[in-house]
Design an enzyme around this catalytic site. Structure first.
Site, PDB file in Angstrom:
ATOM      1  N   GLN B 236       0.831  -1.202   0.000  1.00  0.00           N
ATOM      2  CA  GLN B 236       0.000   0.000   0.000  1.00  0.00           C
ATOM      3  C   GLN B 236       0.869   1.256   0.000  1.00  0.00           C
ATOM      4  O   GLN B 236       0.373   2.353  -0.208  1.00  0.00           O
ATOM      5  CB  GLN B 236      -0.946   0.001   1.206  1.00  0.00           C
ATOM      6  CG  GLN B 236      -2.081  -1.015   1.080  1.00  0.00           C
ATOM      7  CD  GLN B 236      -3.064  -0.999   2.233  1.00  0.00           C
ATOM      8  OE1 GLN B 236      -3.289  -2.033   2.841  1.00  0.00           O
ATOM      9  NE2 GLN B 236      -3.664   0.139   2.542  1.00  0.00           N
ATOM     10  N   ARG B 383      -9.472  -0.403   7.294  1.00  0.00           N
ATOM     11  CA  ARG B 383     -10.385   0.519   6.641  1.00  0.00           C
ATOM     12  C   ARG B 383     -10.698   1.718   7.521  1.00  0.00           C
ATOM     13  O   ARG B 383     -11.847   2.097   7.736  1.00  0.00           O
ATOM     14  CB  ARG B 383     -11.673  -0.174   6.232  1.00  0.00           C
ATOM     15  CG  ARG B 383     -12.339   0.602   5.112  1.00  0.00           C
ATOM     16  CD  ARG B 383     -13.370  -0.188   4.390  1.00  0.00           C
ATOM     17  NE  ARG B 383     -13.825   0.604   3.264  1.00  0.00           N
ATOM     18  CZ  ARG B 383     -14.241   0.097   2.131  1.00  0.00           C
ATOM     19  NH1 ARG B 383     -14.241  -1.187   1.932  1.00  0.00           N
ATOM     20  NH2 ARG B 383     -14.656   0.872   1.163  1.00  0.00           N
ATOM     21  N   CYS B 384      -9.651   2.296   8.085  1.00  0.00           N
ATOM     22  CA  CYS B 384      -9.852   3.518   8.844  1.00  0.00           C
ATOM     23  C   CYS B 384      -8.526   4.219   8.961  1.00  0.00           C
ATOM     24  O   CYS B 384      -7.498   3.691   8.599  1.00  0.00           O
ATOM     25  CB  CYS B 384     -10.426   3.235  10.229  1.00  0.00           C
ATOM     26  SG  CYS B 384      -9.213   2.733  11.452  1.00  0.00           S
ATOM     27  N   GLU B 759     -13.142   5.262   3.948  1.00  0.00           N
ATOM     28  CA  GLU B 759     -13.183   4.585   5.229  1.00  0.00           C
ATOM     29  C   GLU B 759     -14.345   5.018   6.110  1.00  0.00           C
ATOM     30  O   GLU B 759     -14.717   4.319   7.047  1.00  0.00           O
ATOM     31  CB  GLU B 759     -11.844   4.812   5.934  1.00  0.00           C
ATOM     32  CG  GLU B 759     -10.731   4.196   5.096  1.00  0.00           C
ATOM     33  CD  GLU B 759      -9.345   4.628   5.476  1.00  0.00           C
ATOM     34  OE1 GLU B 759      -9.214   5.722   6.052  1.00  0.00           O
ATOM     35  OE2 GLU B 759      -8.399   3.883   5.212  1.00  0.00           O
TER      36      GLU B 759
END
Ligand code: FES
Ligand code: FES
Lengths: 164, 805
Positions: B236, B383-384, B759
């Site tokens: 990522q 996802r945050c 997110e």
């Protein structure tokens, strides 16, 4: 390791012949031996459906089958459904309705959906959700996948009607 | 010259710029099975590496015998810590300032830990080799409970000086990692001690895992002739990986090329650096061949990057009529065997200090203690943005608990405590400056749309019916209002391993009016190739369809910190707009020259520069692009290129209002989601179709976490959820249709006003689902029950409340 087995398969219309160990999984044969990398691996335990292909007219998770067990079978993968010049209506519909994000589940998803629409040409939302429950998507939340399949069904039915 | 595309509206539409639901350019290859994920990378002579992993959660390794393994046909090498030690690679630095064993160095600290790396001709041979490696273990006492860990005399990390400070200051115990504080302790305690009403709650935000459909993996190829290392992988943050690889391997950075190909979802799982990467690089150097390592699902769930595992203890105080006066939060954070959290350096508990949420809370204090246990390392943002999910869950539960204490409606309690529109920019008690918001408008819109009052009336009737034995189904109304903090971040306070968290974009316009732009980020399904082209189209007036977006190759893309924490749009999106504006500035000079007027006498209009007051005189961007390459313009260099490195002045603060309506069968514990309404405000909207898709996906991951997904251990430190049989991933069957909605409150400091959205639905969704379950049982005395609310646990809630009697 035991003796290699002579295996013949027809994959996306092409005859393939090779010697493989009995333990060689079909997904491995497709991806590593035949370089058909559309079907993916998400779990290797038959839970995710990323490896879904069609074998003799049935949806099969190719991580759950040995190549040797597929002896003589006809196999269709995402690569066999349609290419740049002749996209399958499902391929079109997934693009049109944002039915994918990272794309990792997509080949298995679309391949499974082709069978679903053969089994039920006019599925309800519930039938789609049930019929696709063997394929996991981590990105889309399924809403647009359902929409894509519905759109493809409509499209395919209209085309069929026009042909009749 | 005649205006070919006549009216302005058509010209705007032709660009497919910001605000339109442009179809994704990525999808052609993905729908045809022609994506190129790391496991699709094949190189001549490529070998395959895989790990011998520890079956024990805590054990000393007394011996490793690789002799038999090396005799296995197809096995070429087996690496152990002893082989890596001379290279100094048996340990590696973590992103959190700790270090982690690459291969077990004398002991193991969690089940599944990497012990040896077998390199073989293919996966089957590698598996055979793994079987043949003999490892002798001597079991040690296992600690899976962080509270026990802080009291135990079993020292987990024998490599650390027990009395020395850690990366984040003093440690209280050999198994303690750090204490991190924000806000004012004494004033908060005082406010709470003297408050009219205080609500207290303890909650455990369970351990879970991002579990993207594609696991982590890499291919390392050391070209010894040219001294170049190429590393493909599920990264990522490819540029950061290059720097890390260079720092730990000693290979100069220009000799390392890191490529993130297509990535099959990340959700935080693919931010960190894992032993598999290091071992693959070493194995490629040792064997002179390319080496591939791909996790299987069990490796993935058991070893790389768990999320959450926060034990939170809260106190919230208020006046009798519900005005919140103070908030106190203590967290015991289970980090596992190594502190491998992926957070900006100065934030060992991420942005947990956004836990005052969307409310105007005058006084607050947060303290987080990080603790070692015998569990896998990680602590990533699933996802945050850096622990924001934990923070939002905490405050949205505390609000509910306070509402119960006050005997007040929870929607009303939120309403009277929201930060008001006119208070922005708003400085929160724990230090953040919220950029913009209009919470009341969003809240009213949400409540009106779902007919909140009607729902409450229906719920009350349902409770009556239940009590009268007419139904066995309860109804829950889940509310959540969240404020996120994303887009890390300003270099002044955000870095990872000393690398400032700016991002970048480089644009080249080709002579015929098409372009390529490269960014420091990397898409994992977010559709960057589609949306970044839209930003540029609007900024430079060339159609999005004529703009190629490229990311993920460190040899060609400008340096950036990658994609996670919803930072792509806030940071790289800003860099894109700024680079576009540089292009436009030069184009303006070229246009003025071509039109024979002064620079100031032309202005930008959609896809062209026009002479002010004479719109029939213009040069299109296409014409200008050509001129940049074929005219000698005095004082202007040929070509049309720009690069921008954008250091954001602040984070962005997306927010949203969610409502979930659930029917729960008290006898089976099965929740049925009848309705889910999600209103998101992510500032300026770039592509509504993609935003909606992100919301659907994020909500589904929220549903998973709230209703069943967890990484669980037994007392021996055995991971009980290592396959998709035990680890809950919702299928199409369990997932409802979502209703999406929005308001638009642009970020005042972002060049295009965008805030990021990927997110938000996860952050806001988890408390919303959880609140719905808890709310169903509120009339029967439930104040708080820990997630995940799987069927059995919901049944147990009902049972504990006597609803089966
Ligand atoms: S890889 Fe075959 S079902 Fe998951
Ligand atoms: S699109 Fe990513 S898993 Fe389905």
């Amino acid at each position: 390791m035991s003796k290699k087995m002579h295996t013949t398969l027809k994959v996306n219309g092409k005859q393939e012949e090779f010697l493989a160990e009995p333990r060689e999984l079909l997904i491995y044969t497709l991806r590593e031996r035949l370089n058909i990398t559309g079907p993916h691996i998400g779990c290797e335990t038959s839970h995710c459906g990323a490896c879904t292909v069609t074998i003799d007219g049935k949806s099969v998770k190719s991580c759950t089958m040995f190549a040797a067990q597929a002896e003589g079978a006809e196999i269709t993968t995402i690569e066999g459904l349609g290419g740049p010049d002749d996209l399958h209506p499902l391929q079109e519909a997934f693009k049109e309705h944002h039915g994918l994000q990272c794309g990792y589940c997509t080949p298995g998803m679309i391949t499974r959906a082709t069978k679903l629409l053969e089994e039920i040409p006019n599925p309800t939302e519930e039938e789609i959700r049930f019929g696709m429950a063997g394929n996991i998507c981590r990105c889309t939340g399924y809403q647009n996948i359902v929409k894509s399949i519905q759109a493809a069904a409509t499209e395919m039915n209209a085309a069929k009607e026009a042909a009749e | 010259m005649k205006d070919e595309v006549d009216n302005r509206e058509d010209r705007v539409a032709n660009l497919k710029g910001m605000g339109c639901s442009r179809k994704r350019v990525e999808d052609a290859r993905f729908t045809q099975g022609k994506g190129n994920y790391v496991d699709d990378v094949k190189l001549d002579g490529m070998l395959f590496g895989d790990f011998v992993r520890s079956p024990y959660a805590h054990a000393r390794i007394t011996s490793i015998n690789t002799e038999e393994a090396l005799k296995v046909p197809g096995v070429l090498a087996v690496l152990t810590a002893a082989d890596l030690e001379p290279l100094g690679l048996h340990w590696m630095p973590t992103l959190a300032g700790d270090k982690q064993m690459v291969l077990a160095d004398g002991k193991v600290l969690f089940q599944g830990q990497e012990v040896a790396f077998v390199v073989a001709q293919d996966r089957y041979a590698a598996a055979d080799g793994i079987e043949a490696v003999e490892v002798e273990y001597e079991e040690l006492p296992v600690i899976v409970d962080p509270f026990e860990s802080l009291k135990s005399d079993v020292i987990l990390r024998e490599d650390l000086d027990p009395t020395a400070d850690g990366a984040h200051g003093p440690r209280k115990h050999p198994n303690h990692i750090f204490t991190w504080e924000a806000g004012d302790k004494e004033p908060t305690e005082e406010v709470i001690a003297n408050a009219e009403v205080v609500a207290e709650e303890e909650m455990y935000y369970h351990r879970t895992h991002p579990c993207p459909l594609e696991t982590c993996g890499c291919v390392a190829s050391m070209d010894k002739v040219n001294g170049k290392l190429t590393l493909w992988g599920t990264f990522q943050a490819p540029h950061a990986i290059r720097t890390v690889v260079s720092l730990i391997s000693g290979i100069e950075e220009h000799n390392i090329r890191v490529i993130s190909p297509d990535i099959g979802g990340g959700f935080g799982n693919k931010v960190g650096a894992y032993p598999g990467y290091v071992c693959s690089v070493v194995a490629s150097i040792v064997t002179g061949k390319p080496v591939k390592w791909i996790e299987d699902r069990m490796d993935n769930l058991m070893t790389t990057a768990f999320a959450r595992d926060y034990w939170m203890k809260g106190k919230i105080s208020a006046t009798k009529d519900g005005k919140i006066t103070g908030l106190h939060c203590h967290v015991t954070a289970d980090h596992g065997g190594f502190d491998a959290c992926a957070d900006p350096t100065k934030f060992p508990a991420g942005f947990m200090n956004i836990c005052t949420g969307s409310y105007d809370i005058p006084t607050a204090y947060l303290e987080v203690d990080g603790v070692y246990t015998n569990k896998a390392p990680g602590g990533v943002s699933y996802r945050c943005s850096f622990r924001v999910t934990e923070a939002v869950y905490f405050i949205e539960r505390m609000i509910e608990v306070l509402a119960i204490k006050l005997n007040m409606d929870a929607a009303e309690l939120r309403r009277i405590n929201f930060i008001k529109k006119e208070q922005f920019p708003y400085t929160a008690a724990l230090g953040w400056e919220y950029d913009s918001g209009d919470y009341h408008t969003a809240w009213e819109k949400a409540l009106t749309t779902v007919d909140y009052d009607g729902l409450r009336a229906e719920q009350a009737q349902r409770v009556e019916d239940f009590k009268a034995g007419k139904t066995r189904k309860l109804m829950g109304i889940g509310l959540s209002f969240f404020t996120e903090i994303v887009g890390a971040g300003p270099v002044k306070n955000c870095d990872i391993l000393g690398l400032g968290m700016f991002d970048s974009c480089e644009i080249r316009i080709h002579p015929t009016g098409s372009a390529i732009a490269r960014l420091g980020t990397i898409s994992q399904g977010q559709g960057h190739a589609t949306t970044f082209a839209q930003i540029l189209a609007s900024e430079i007036g060339l159609p999005a369809d004529s703009i190629t977006i490229e990311e993920g190759d460190t040899d060609t893309a400008p340096y950036g910190l990658g994609t996670y924490g919803s930072r792509s749009t806030p940071v790289a999106g800003a860099a894109t707009a700024m680079a576009g504006r540089k292009i436009r500035a030069k184009a303006q000079m070229i246009a003025a020259y071509l039109l024979e007027v002064h620079d100031n006498d032309v202005e930008f209009d959609v896809d062209r520069f026009v002479v002010k007051g004479a719109p029939e005189k213009f040069k299109t961007m296409k014409e200008i692009a050509f001129a940049a390459y074929n005219q000698a313009i005095p004082g202007i260099e040929p070509g049309l290129e720009a690069v921008s490195y954008y250091d954001p002045p602040n984070m962005t603060y997306p927010f949203g209002a969610y409502v979930c309506v659930m029917d729960i069968d008290v006898d089976t514990g099965v929740p049925e989601i009848r309705r889910f309404y999600a209103l998101d405000d992510c500032g300026t909207r770039i592509n509504p179709m993609i935003i909606e898709g992100q919301v659907h996906g994020g909500l589904t991951e929220a549903l998973a976490v709230a209703l069943g997904q967890e990484i669980a251990y037994d007392d021996m430190g055995n991971c009980k959820t290592g396959t998709l049989m035990d680890f809950f991933l919702p299928t199409a069957w369990e997932v409802p249709n979502y209703e999406t909605d929005y308001t638009v409150t642009p970020s005042p400091h972002h060049p295009i006003g965008a805030k990021g959205v990927g997110e938000s639905p996860h952050v806001g969704g988890v408390p919303c689902f959880s609140n719905a379950v808890q709310d169903a049982f509120r009339p029967f005395g439930n104040t708080h029950t820990n997630m995940p609310h799987d069927h059995w646990r919901i049944w147990k809630m009902a049972n504990d409340l006597g609803l089966h009697d």
